[in-house]
Write an enzyme that holds these catalytic residues in place. Structure first.
Site, PDB file in Angstrom:
ATOM      1  N   ARG A  92     -17.372   0.624  -1.701  1.00  0.00           N
ATOM      2  CA  ARG A  92     -17.980   1.628  -2.575  1.00  0.00           C
ATOM      3  C   ARG A  92     -17.254   2.956  -2.361  1.00  0.00           C
ATOM      4  O   ARG A  92     -16.881   3.284  -1.232  1.00  0.00           O
ATOM      5  CB  ARG A  92     -19.455   1.869  -2.188  1.00  0.00           C
ATOM      6  CG  ARG A  92     -20.361   0.700  -2.391  1.00  0.00           C
ATOM      7  CD  ARG A  92     -20.846   0.594  -3.813  1.00  0.00           C
ATOM      8  NE  ARG A  92     -21.394   1.837  -4.331  1.00  0.00           N
ATOM      9  CZ  ARG A  92     -21.532   2.103  -5.630  1.00  0.00           C
ATOM     10  NH1 ARG A  92     -21.142   1.235  -6.531  1.00  0.00           N
ATOM     11  NH2 ARG A  92     -22.036   3.255  -6.029  1.00  0.00           N
ATOM     12  N   ASN A 108     -14.690   4.323   9.159  1.00  0.00           N
ATOM     13  CA  ASN A 108     -14.275   3.304   8.187  1.00  0.00           C
ATOM     14  C   ASN A 108     -13.047   2.590   8.739  1.00  0.00           C
ATOM     15  O   ASN A 108     -12.299   3.157   9.531  1.00  0.00           O
ATOM     16  CB  ASN A 108     -13.919   3.970   6.852  1.00  0.00           C
ATOM     17  CG  ASN A 108     -13.542   2.949   5.785  1.00  0.00           C
ATOM     18  OD1 ASN A 108     -14.184   1.896   5.650  1.00  0.00           O
ATOM     19  ND2 ASN A 108     -12.496   3.229   5.027  1.00  0.00           N
ATOM     20  N   HIS A 110      -9.630   0.608   7.264  1.00  0.00           N
ATOM     21  CA  HIS A 110      -8.876   0.424   6.029  1.00  0.00           C
ATOM     22  C   HIS A 110      -7.657  -0.454   6.316  1.00  0.00           C
ATOM     23  O   HIS A 110      -6.950  -0.221   7.302  1.00  0.00           O
ATOM     24  CB  HIS A 110      -8.431   1.783   5.465  1.00  0.00           C
ATOM     25  CG  HIS A 110      -7.704   1.646   4.164  1.00  0.00           C
ATOM     26  ND1 HIS A 110      -8.369   1.438   2.971  1.00  0.00           N
ATOM     27  CD2 HIS A 110      -6.391   1.651   3.866  1.00  0.00           C
ATOM     28  CE1 HIS A 110      -7.471   1.324   1.999  1.00  0.00           C
ATOM     29  NE2 HIS A 110      -6.265   1.457   2.515  1.00  0.00           N
ATOM     30  N   ASP A 146     -10.255   7.464   1.831  1.00  0.00           N
ATOM     31  CA  ASP A 146      -9.311   6.894   2.808  1.00  0.00           C
ATOM     32  C   ASP A 146      -8.437   7.961   3.467  1.00  0.00           C
ATOM     33  O   ASP A 146      -7.344   7.668   3.961  1.00  0.00           O
ATOM     34  CB  ASP A 146      -8.409   5.829   2.150  1.00  0.00           C
ATOM     35  CG  ASP A 146      -9.219   4.648   1.620  1.00  0.00           C
ATOM     36  OD1 ASP A 146     -10.270   4.339   2.203  1.00  0.00           O
ATOM     37  OD2 ASP A 146      -8.791   4.045   0.618  1.00  0.00           O
TER      38      ASP A 146
HETATM   39  C1  GAR Z   1     -11.285  -5.686   5.760  1.00  0.00           C
HETATM   40  O1  GAR Z   1      -9.953  -6.117   5.732  1.00  0.00           O
HETATM   41  C2  GAR Z   1     -11.373  -4.183   5.581  1.00  0.00           C
HETATM   42  O2  GAR Z   1     -10.297  -3.491   6.144  1.00  0.00           O
HETATM   43  C3  GAR Z   1     -11.349  -4.061   4.087  1.00  0.00           C
HETATM   44  O3  GAR Z   1     -12.158  -5.105   3.638  1.00  0.00           O
HETATM   45  C4  GAR Z   1     -12.061  -6.205   4.545  1.00  0.00           C
HETATM   46  C5  GAR Z   1     -13.469  -6.633   4.893  1.00  0.00           C
HETATM   47  O4  GAR Z   1     -13.473  -7.899   5.524  1.00  0.00           O
HETATM   48  N1  GAR Z   1     -11.840  -2.768   3.672  1.00  0.00           N
HETATM   49  C6  GAR Z   1     -11.383  -2.114   2.619  1.00  0.00           C
HETATM   50  O5  GAR Z   1     -10.528  -2.554   1.865  1.00  0.00           O
HETATM   51  C7  GAR Z   1     -12.010  -0.761   2.407  1.00  0.00           C
HETATM   52  N2  GAR Z   1     -11.357  -0.054   1.357  1.00  0.00           N
HETATM   53  P1  GAR Z   1     -14.767  -8.376   6.302  1.00  0.00           P
HETATM   54  O6  GAR Z   1     -15.979  -8.203   5.393  1.00  0.00           O
HETATM   55  O7  GAR Z   1     -14.524  -9.825   6.590  1.00  0.00           O
HETATM   56  O8  GAR Z   1     -14.896  -7.563   7.560  1.00  0.00           O
END
Ligand code: GAR
Length: 220
Positions: A92, A108, A110, A146
């Protein structure tokens, strides 16, 4: 004092699982008091339930604007009095309203070496740009998407045969599952803070994010 931690998810919850495990075995001096998802189908919900953690479902589809959603988010979370808010794949874009409520207390993760490749589709972007290295970054959340102050970054060399899928898997297993529990552990111990001078870790202001060499043995 054991930190009260809220974890926000949208997907599989592999980072959430690493945090659950680290709280359970004492590597993080904290307790996850709530897992909140904006998606009913998020796999992380079952992980939270298995661990006996309270789950809150708050769908963005039920709200007309980002502000309305974030207002509801703030009040839903407030009931759990979190000390630390951890965004773990929470897909989000947040408004200043929510970010301001947890300024300096929200992290967070990233999937890129920020400031390279903010936003979505980072693994594709790394291949398209021909980057030699890829990884992930834990940062404090500020109003800049970010773009908040970085804490820890882990990286690896991109291989000639890497695809977006292999990169996603490598980012998760080689980096994210190690650096995120570590960063949350530091925060829970009061060793990591966002100050007027920048990110302070172990009493020193960071001039750049720390790397994998800063990860303690227990988190490797
Ligand atoms: C992770 O790779 C995280 O870095 C990314 O979503 C994935 C969640 O995986 N986050 C983003 O892209 C944020 N912009 P998970 O639900 O298995 O932890």
């Amino acid at each position: 004092m054991t930190a009260r931690i809220a974890v926000l998810i949208s997907g599989e919850g592999r980072n959430l699982q690493a945090l659950i495990d680290a709280c359970a075995d004492g590597r993080i001096d904290g307790r996850i008091v709530v897992v909140l998802s904006n998606r009913a189908e998020a796999g992380g919900i079952a992980r939270a339930q298995r661990a006996g953690i309270a789950v809150e479902l708050l769908s963005h589809r039920d709200y007309a604007s980002r502000e309305a959603y974030d207002t509801a988010l703030v009040s839903r979370l407030a009931a759990y009095r979190p000390d630390i808010v951890v965004l773990a794949g929470f897909m989000r874009i947040l408004t200043p309203l929510f970010i301001g409520a947890y300024a300096g207390r929200m992290l967070n993760i990233h999937p890129s070496l920020l400031p390279r490749h903010p936003g979505l589709h980072t693994h594709e972007a790394v291949l398209a740009a021909g980057d030699a290295e890829h990884g992930a970054t834990v940062h404090f959340v500020t109003d800049e998407l970010d773009g908040g102050p970085r804490v820890i970054q882990g990286q690896f060399k991109v291989r000639a045969d890497d695809t977006p899928q292999t990169l996603a898997a490598r980012v998760m297993s080689e980096v994210e599952l190690k650096i995120y529990p570590q960063a949350v552990a530091w925060m829970a111990r009061g060793e990591l803070a966002l100050t007027a001078g920048g990110v302070e870790l172990h009493g020193r202001i960071l001039t750049a994010p720390v790397g994998m060499d800063a990860v303690e043995e227990a988190f490797r």
